[in-house]
Design a protein around this motif. Structure first.
Motif, PDB file in Angstrom:
ATOM      1  N   LEU A  18       0.024  -2.054  -0.621  1.00 20.79           N
ATOM      2  CA  LEU A  18      -0.705  -3.073  -1.382  1.00 20.79           C
ATOM      3  C   LEU A  18      -0.974  -4.295  -0.506  1.00 20.79           C
ATOM      4  O   LEU A  18      -2.073  -4.863  -0.535  1.00 20.79           O
ATOM      5  CB  LEU A  18       0.098  -3.475  -2.621  1.00 20.79           C
ATOM      6  CG  LEU A  18      -0.491  -4.624  -3.457  1.00 20.79           C
ATOM      7  CD1 LEU A  18      -1.876  -4.254  -3.989  1.00 20.79           C
ATOM      8  CD2 LEU A  18       0.436  -4.982  -4.608  1.00 20.79           C
ATOM      9  N   GLY A  19       0.035  -4.719   0.269  1.00 22.49           N
ATOM     10  CA  GLY A  19      -0.160  -5.864   1.150  1.00 22.49           C
ATOM     11  C   GLY A  19      -1.267  -5.619   2.162  1.00 22.49           C
ATOM     12  O   GLY A  19      -2.069  -6.519   2.459  1.00 22.49           O
ATOM     13  N   ILE A  20      -1.324  -4.411   2.674  1.00 21.24           N
ATOM     14  CA  ILE A  20      -2.383  -4.057   3.625  1.00 21.24           C
ATOM     15  C   ILE A  20      -3.748  -4.083   2.947  1.00 21.24           C
ATOM     16  O   ILE A  20      -4.736  -4.580   3.500  1.00 21.24           O
ATOM     17  CB  ILE A  20      -2.101  -2.675   4.236  1.00 21.24           C
ATOM     18  CG1 ILE A  20      -0.880  -2.758   5.164  1.00 21.24           C
ATOM     19  CG2 ILE A  20      -3.317  -2.139   4.995  1.00 21.24           C
ATOM     20  CD1 ILE A  20      -0.350  -1.421   5.615  1.00 21.24           C
ATOM     21  N   LEU A  21      -3.813  -3.572   1.722  1.00 20.81           N
ATOM     22  CA  LEU A  21      -5.081  -3.561   0.992  1.00 20.81           C
ATOM     23  C   LEU A  21      -5.564  -4.971   0.668  1.00 20.81           C
ATOM     24  O   LEU A  21      -6.774  -5.224   0.617  1.00 20.81           O
ATOM     25  CB  LEU A  21      -4.924  -2.763  -0.307  1.00 20.81           C
ATOM     26  CG  LEU A  21      -4.733  -1.245  -0.149  1.00 20.81           C
ATOM     27  CD1 LEU A  21      -4.436  -0.608  -1.498  1.00 20.81           C
ATOM     28  CD2 LEU A  21      -5.961  -0.615   0.475  1.00 20.81           C
ATOM     29  N   VAL A  22      -4.630  -5.898   0.451  1.00 19.97           N
ATOM     30  CA  VAL A  22      -5.004  -7.280   0.143  1.00 19.97           C
ATOM     31  C   VAL A  22      -5.818  -7.897   1.278  1.00 19.97           C
ATOM     32  O   VAL A  22      -6.748  -8.673   1.040  1.00 19.97           O
ATOM     33  CB  VAL A  22      -3.732  -8.124  -0.130  1.00 19.97           C
ATOM     34  CG1 VAL A  22      -4.046  -9.615  -0.116  1.00 19.97           C
ATOM     35  CG2 VAL A  22      -3.133  -7.739  -1.477  1.00 19.97           C
ATOM     36  N   THR A  23      -5.477  -7.548   2.511  1.00 19.32           N
ATOM     37  CA  THR A  23      -6.190  -8.129   3.655  1.00 19.32           C
ATOM     38  C   THR A  23      -7.192  -7.148   4.254  1.00 19.32           C
ATOM     39  O   THR A  23      -8.399  -7.380   4.217  1.00 19.32           O
ATOM     40  CB  THR A  23      -5.181  -8.567   4.731  1.00 19.32           C
ATOM     41  OG1 THR A  23      -4.252  -7.497   4.993  1.00 19.32           O
ATOM     42  CG2 THR A  23      -4.410  -9.792   4.282  1.00 19.32           C
ATOM     43  N   ALA A  24      -6.713  -6.035   4.777  1.00 15.39           N
ATOM     44  CA  ALA A  24      -7.609  -5.083   5.439  1.00 15.39           C
ATOM     45  C   ALA A  24      -8.604  -4.469   4.470  1.00 15.39           C
ATOM     46  O   ALA A  24      -9.705  -4.081   4.866  1.00 15.39           O
ATOM     47  CB  ALA A  24      -6.794  -3.982   6.115  1.00 15.39           C
ATOM     48  N   GLY A  25      -8.226  -4.377   3.185  1.00 15.85           N
ATOM     49  CA  GLY A  25      -9.122  -3.800   2.192  1.00 15.85           C
ATOM     50  C   GLY A  25     -10.430  -4.555   2.074  1.00 15.85           C
ATOM     51  O   GLY A  25     -11.490  -3.957   1.847  1.00 15.85           O
TER      52      GLY A  25
END
Length: 256
Positions: free
Chosen positions: A76-83
């Motif tokens: 989820l943390g990755i999706l918040v930025t890289a997403g």
């Protein structure tokens, strides 16, 4: 008609709405909660005194699922930025907030708040539910026992800070698959490999790595060879700060 003034509060509100209006947030949150609670109940329901896990710390035993749930929250943390880079929405975001750094700060603040509260509530619920099954066994414990409440809170803090590291990797690499690979390989696997090397200095250094520090935070009794909870928390905070510092430096130097 006057243009609304751009403030930190409005940037935070924007990131809050973006977080909860995408389906992936609900999927990862529900997955993480289900894994932690489900594994905790399973461990409690199948436990027998004097079994193979009798020497395991009771908080660690009941919150085994947080290792799996933490991976879901890291994604989820990755999706918040890289997403946002994957969808191209980042262009609109940085056009609305030209200074750029408040965007990264708001994403980190919103994510940290949500995951910390979610992880703590889930850990508390899982521990209390598992203890219903563990009553009368040698793993029976309560929140008032020495170190238990601190370990439950430490578990939540560890999961949250690992997620912040993942968020920072996503902001740095700007690729969802790349950031997931970097997190799994660099944060979860590499320390385990380094810990097997026959060098005392390497063994000492690995204790301060993110996953090992998070493990020390989530135990009511000191783990053999682990650093103290205070030192573990400081190490995790430094790792998280470094993970955010890199994209913060790059954000104003790279094109969107």
């Amino acid at each position: 008609m006057t243009t609304p003034t751009l403030t930190h509060a409005r940037v935070l509100r924007s990131e809050w709405h973006k977080l909860w209006t995408v389906r992936s947030t609900w999927i990862t949150v529900l997955t993480a909660t289900t894994l932690v609670l489900g594994v905790g109940i399973l461990m409690g329901a199948t436990y027998t005194s004097d079994g193979g896990d009798s020497d395991v710390d009771t908080v660690v035993l009941t919150l085994y699922g947080s290792q799996l749930g933490g991976i879901a929250l890291a994604v989820l943390g990755i999706l918040v930025t890289a997403g946002e880079y994957a969808t191209g929405m980042i262009r609109a975001t940085l056009t609305a907030v030209p200074r750029r750094l408040p965007v990264l700060g708001a994403k980190a603040a919103v994510y940290t708040t949500v995951v910390l509260v979610l992880s703590f509530v889930t850990a508390m619920l899982t521990f209390l539910t598992a203890q219903v099954f563990l009553s009368g066994t040698d793993q029976a414990a309560s929140l008032t026992d020495d170190g238990v409440l601190a370990a439950v809170a430490g578990n939540a803090a560890g999961v949250t800070l690992l997620g912040v590291i993942a968020l920072g990797l996503g902001a740095t690499l700007r690729s969802v698959p790349g950031a997931i690979g970097a997190f799994v390989g660099g944060v979860l696997i590499v320390p385990e490999i380094l810990g097997m090397l026959p060098y005392e200095a390497m063994d000492t250094a690995v204790r301060y790595f993110p996953t090992q520090a998070a493990g020390a935070l989530g135990s009511a009794t000191p783990l053999p060879g682990a650093v103290s909870p205070g030192t573990a928390l400081l190490a995790l905070l430094l790792w998280a700060a470094a993970a955010l510092a890199v994209p913060a430096l790059l954000l104003n130097r790279r094109d969107v």
